[in-house]
Design a protein around this motif. Sequence first.
Motif, PDB file in Angstrom:
ATOM      1  N   ASP A 174      22.496 137.703 -40.157  1.00 22.35           N
ATOM      2  CA  ASP A 174      23.315 136.997 -39.173  1.00 22.35           C
ATOM      3  C   ASP A 174      22.495 136.059 -38.299  1.00 22.35           C
ATOM      4  O   ASP A 174      22.938 135.645 -37.231  1.00 22.35           O
ATOM      5  CB  ASP A 174      24.044 138.015 -38.285  1.00 22.35           C
ATOM      6  CG  ASP A 174      25.155 138.733 -39.029  1.00 22.35           C
ATOM      7  OD1 ASP A 174      25.725 138.131 -39.952  1.00 22.35           O
ATOM      8  OD2 ASP A 174      25.443 139.893 -38.677  1.00 22.35           O
ATOM      9  N   ASN A 175      21.297 135.708 -38.745  1.00 19.55           N
ATOM     10  CA  ASN A 175      20.404 134.848 -37.966  1.00 19.55           C
ATOM     11  C   ASN A 175      20.526 133.395 -38.410  1.00 19.55           C
ATOM     12  O   ASN A 175      20.799 133.110 -39.577  1.00 19.55           O
ATOM     13  CB  ASN A 175      18.954 135.311 -38.114  1.00 19.55           C
ATOM     14  CG  ASN A 175      18.772 136.718 -37.583  1.00 19.55           C
ATOM     15  OD1 ASN A 175      19.072 136.990 -36.434  1.00 19.55           O
ATOM     16  ND2 ASN A 175      18.301 137.608 -38.429  1.00 19.55           N
ATOM     17  N   PHE A 176      20.301 132.498 -37.468  1.00 18.73           N
ATOM     18  CA  PHE A 176      20.333 131.072 -37.775  1.00 18.73           C
ATOM     19  C   PHE A 176      19.574 130.304 -36.699  1.00 18.73           C
ATOM     20  O   PHE A 176      19.341 130.813 -35.607  1.00 18.73           O
ATOM     21  CB  PHE A 176      21.770 130.561 -37.903  1.00 18.73           C
ATOM     22  CG  PHE A 176      22.632 130.772 -36.689  1.00 18.73           C
ATOM     23  CD1 PHE A 176      22.805 129.773 -35.743  1.00 18.73           C
ATOM     24  CD2 PHE A 176      23.300 131.980 -36.485  1.00 18.73           C
ATOM     25  CE1 PHE A 176      23.602 129.962 -34.626  1.00 18.73           C
ATOM     26  CE2 PHE A 176      24.103 132.186 -35.371  1.00 18.73           C
ATOM     27  CZ  PHE A 176      24.255 131.172 -34.449  1.00 18.73           C
ATOM     28  N   ASP A 177      19.169 129.097 -37.038  1.00 14.65           N
ATOM     29  CA  ASP A 177      18.553 128.185 -36.072  1.00 14.65           C
ATOM     30  C   ASP A 177      19.602 127.168 -35.662  1.00 14.65           C
ATOM     31  O   ASP A 177      20.212 126.506 -36.516  1.00 14.65           O
ATOM     32  CB  ASP A 177      17.341 127.466 -36.672  1.00 14.65           C
ATOM     33  CG  ASP A 177      16.115 128.350 -36.748  1.00 14.65           C
ATOM     34  OD1 ASP A 177      16.075 129.383 -36.049  1.00 14.65           O
ATOM     35  OD2 ASP A 177      15.189 128.014 -37.512  1.00 14.65           O
ATOM     36  N   LEU A 178      19.806 127.051 -34.377  1.00 15.34           N
ATOM     37  CA  LEU A 178      20.762 126.115 -33.812  1.00 15.34           C
ATOM     38  C   LEU A 178      19.982 124.944 -33.230  1.00 15.34           C
ATOM     39  O   LEU A 178      19.289 125.093 -32.219  1.00 15.34           O
ATOM     40  CB  LEU A 178      21.588 126.824 -32.728  1.00 15.34           C
ATOM     41  CG  LEU A 178      22.663 126.029 -32.032  1.00 15.34           C
ATOM     42  CD1 LEU A 178      23.732 125.584 -33.017  1.00 15.34           C
ATOM     43  CD2 LEU A 178      23.287 126.877 -30.922  1.00 15.34           C
ATOM     44  N   HIS A 179      20.050 123.805 -33.884  1.00 13.70           N
ATOM     45  CA  HIS A 179      19.372 122.591 -33.424  1.00 13.70           C
ATOM     46  C   HIS A 179      20.343 121.826 -32.527  1.00 13.70           C
ATOM     47  O   HIS A 179      21.544 121.795 -32.790  1.00 13.70           O
ATOM     48  CB  HIS A 179      18.990 121.707 -34.616  1.00 13.70           C
ATOM     49  CG  HIS A 179      17.989 122.320 -35.522  1.00 13.70           C
ATOM     50  ND1 HIS A 179      16.699 121.854 -35.624  1.00 13.70           N
ATOM     51  CD2 HIS A 179      18.068 123.376 -36.364  1.00 13.70           C
ATOM     52  CE1 HIS A 179      16.041 122.592 -36.495  1.00 13.70           C
ATOM     53  NE2 HIS A 179      16.847 123.525 -36.965  1.00 13.70           N
ATOM     54  N   GLY A 180      19.803 121.193 -31.494  1.00 14.95           N
ATOM     55  CA  GLY A 180      20.674 120.406 -30.643  1.00 14.95           C
ATOM     56  C   GLY A 180      19.919 119.607 -29.622  1.00 14.95           C
ATOM     57  O   GLY A 180      18.696 119.692 -29.510  1.00 14.95           O
ATOM     58  N   LYS A 181      20.680 118.834 -28.870  1.00 18.06           N
ATOM     59  CA  LYS A 181      20.115 117.983 -27.829  1.00 18.06           C
ATOM     60  C   LYS A 181      20.386 118.622 -26.469  1.00 18.06           C
ATOM     61  O   LYS A 181      21.535 118.843 -26.090  1.00 18.06           O
ATOM     62  CB  LYS A 181      20.721 116.595 -27.908  1.00 18.06           C
ATOM     63  CG  LYS A 181      20.355 115.878 -29.203  1.00 18.06           C
ATOM     64  CD  LYS A 181      20.729 114.419 -29.158  1.00 18.06           C
ATOM     65  CE  LYS A 181      20.351 113.700 -30.430  1.00 18.06           C
ATOM     66  NZ  LYS A 181      18.948 113.720 -30.741  1.00 18.06           N
ATOM     67  N   LEU A 182      19.284 118.926 -25.769  1.00 18.97           N
ATOM     68  CA  LEU A 182      19.358 119.461 -24.417  1.00 18.97           C
ATOM     69  C   LEU A 182      19.076 118.319 -23.451  1.00 18.97           C
ATOM     70  O   LEU A 182      18.066 117.626 -23.580  1.00 18.97           O
ATOM     71  CB  LEU A 182      18.322 120.577 -24.228  1.00 18.97           C
ATOM     72  CG  LEU A 182      18.176 121.132 -22.810  1.00 18.97           C
ATOM     73  CD1 LEU A 182      19.474 121.805 -22.351  1.00 18.97           C
ATOM     74  CD2 LEU A 182      17.001 122.106 -22.736  1.00 18.97           C
ATOM     75  N   THR A 183      19.987 118.122 -22.515  1.00 20.26           N
ATOM     76  CA  THR A 183      19.779 117.139 -21.446  1.00 20.26           C
ATOM     77  C   THR A 183      19.585 117.914 -20.154  1.00 20.26           C
ATOM     78  O   THR A 183      20.450 118.691 -19.745  1.00 20.26           O
ATOM     79  CB  THR A 183      20.968 116.175 -21.326  1.00 20.26           C
ATOM     80  OG1 THR A 183      21.138 115.487 -22.564  1.00 20.26           O
ATOM     81  CG2 THR A 183      20.740 115.158 -20.211  1.00 20.26           C
ATOM     82  N   LEU A 184      18.423 117.720 -19.545  1.00 21.60           N
ATOM     83  CA  LEU A 184      18.039 118.417 -18.322  1.00 21.60           C
ATOM     84  C   LEU A 184      17.248 117.453 -17.462  1.00 21.60           C
ATOM     85  O   LEU A 184      16.354 116.764 -17.974  1.00 21.60           O
ATOM     86  CB  LEU A 184      17.189 119.651 -18.679  1.00 21.60           C
ATOM     87  CG  LEU A 184      16.645 120.489 -17.535  1.00 21.60           C
ATOM     88  CD1 LEU A 184      17.779 121.187 -16.791  1.00 21.60           C
ATOM     89  CD2 LEU A 184      15.657 121.529 -18.076  1.00 21.60           C
ATOM     90  N   ASN A 185      17.560 117.382 -16.193  1.00 19.61           N
ATOM     91  CA  ASN A 185      16.851 116.492 -15.267  1.00 19.61           C
ATOM     92  C   ASN A 185      16.883 115.039 -15.749  1.00 19.61           C
ATOM     93  O   ASN A 185      15.941 114.291 -15.572  1.00 19.61           O
ATOM     94  CB  ASN A 185      15.408 116.983 -15.069  1.00 19.61           C
ATOM     95  CG  ASN A 185      14.733 116.342 -13.881  1.00 19.61           C
ATOM     96  OD1 ASN A 185      15.365 116.029 -12.884  1.00 19.61           O
ATOM     97  ND2 ASN A 185      13.430 116.124 -13.994  1.00 19.61           N
ATOM     98  N   GLY A 186      17.989 114.661 -16.393  1.00 22.13           N
ATOM     99  CA  GLY A 186      18.162 113.290 -16.858  1.00 22.13           C
ATOM    100  C   GLY A 186      17.419 112.944 -18.140  1.00 22.13           C
ATOM    101  O   GLY A 186      17.426 111.798 -18.567  1.00 22.13           O
ATOM    102  N   VAL A 187      16.771 113.917 -18.773  1.00 27.64           N
ATOM    103  CA  VAL A 187      15.998 113.695 -20.000  1.00 27.64           C
ATOM    104  C   VAL A 187      16.663 114.466 -21.135  1.00 27.64           C
ATOM    105  O   VAL A 187      17.049 115.625 -20.963  1.00 27.64           O
ATOM    106  CB  VAL A 187      14.537 114.172 -19.830  1.00 27.64           C
ATOM    107  CG1 VAL A 187      13.751 113.994 -21.114  1.00 27.64           C
ATOM    108  CG2 VAL A 187      13.866 113.444 -18.670  1.00 27.64           C
ATOM    109  N   THR A 188      16.786 113.819 -22.286  1.00 28.92           N
ATOM    110  CA  THR A 188      17.378 114.463 -23.457  1.00 28.92           C
ATOM    111  C   THR A 188      16.318 114.663 -24.527  1.00 28.92           C
ATOM    112  O   THR A 188      15.615 113.716 -24.888  1.00 28.92           O
ATOM    113  CB  THR A 188      18.536 113.615 -24.025  1.00 28.92           C
ATOM    114  OG1 THR A 188      19.529 113.434 -22.995  1.00 28.92           O
ATOM    115  CG2 THR A 188      19.172 114.286 -25.239  1.00 28.92           C
TER     116      THR A 188
END
Length: 189
Positions: A116-130
């Motif tokens: 049931d494991n997987f890698d979730l890739h994505g874009k994190l936007t924090l402090n105005g930086v993605t």
Amino acid sequence: MKKLLLAATLATLSALPVHAADYVIDTQGAHAFVQFKISHLGYSWLYGRFNTFAGDFSYDAADLTASKIQLTIDTNSIDSNHAERDKHLRGSDFLNVAKHPKATFVSTKVVAKAGDNFDLHGKLTLNGVTKEVVIAAEKIGEGQDPWGGYRAGFAGTTSFALKDFGINYDLGPASSTVFMELSVEGIKQ
């Protein structure tokens, strides 16, 4: 003839692809958490969480790669169990919440792993930086709840360097990486 027609209809329906189900993250019932820890000068761990966030996800058990999630965090809701520290964390040295009141995560890809494991890739936007981040995730479970609904739950962890998101306050090398832990339980819509 009716039995033959019914059997043909059922065979056709079972051959249709099952699509991802949509879920809303259960923040109202406090069944979801966005937590973090960071080393304090290399001597101890400082723990905290974000108390206010919202999101949703689509989950397809038959095709995990078709799943996706989006999450929006109110950065002003940071809570490290210390009011003065939280005030500092909200300021320009760290989260700069006056300028960037929200952080977001939007998935871009799911890579299935064992069980049931997987890698979730994505874009994190924090402090105005993605930036692209990868969350090591696992499905915790899914099924009917006692109130007539259907739920699915997942947990994941990731880490990143604060400087990658424009947070340059120097507490020494032991305090340069933040570790995030996410736990989401969604209610099927």
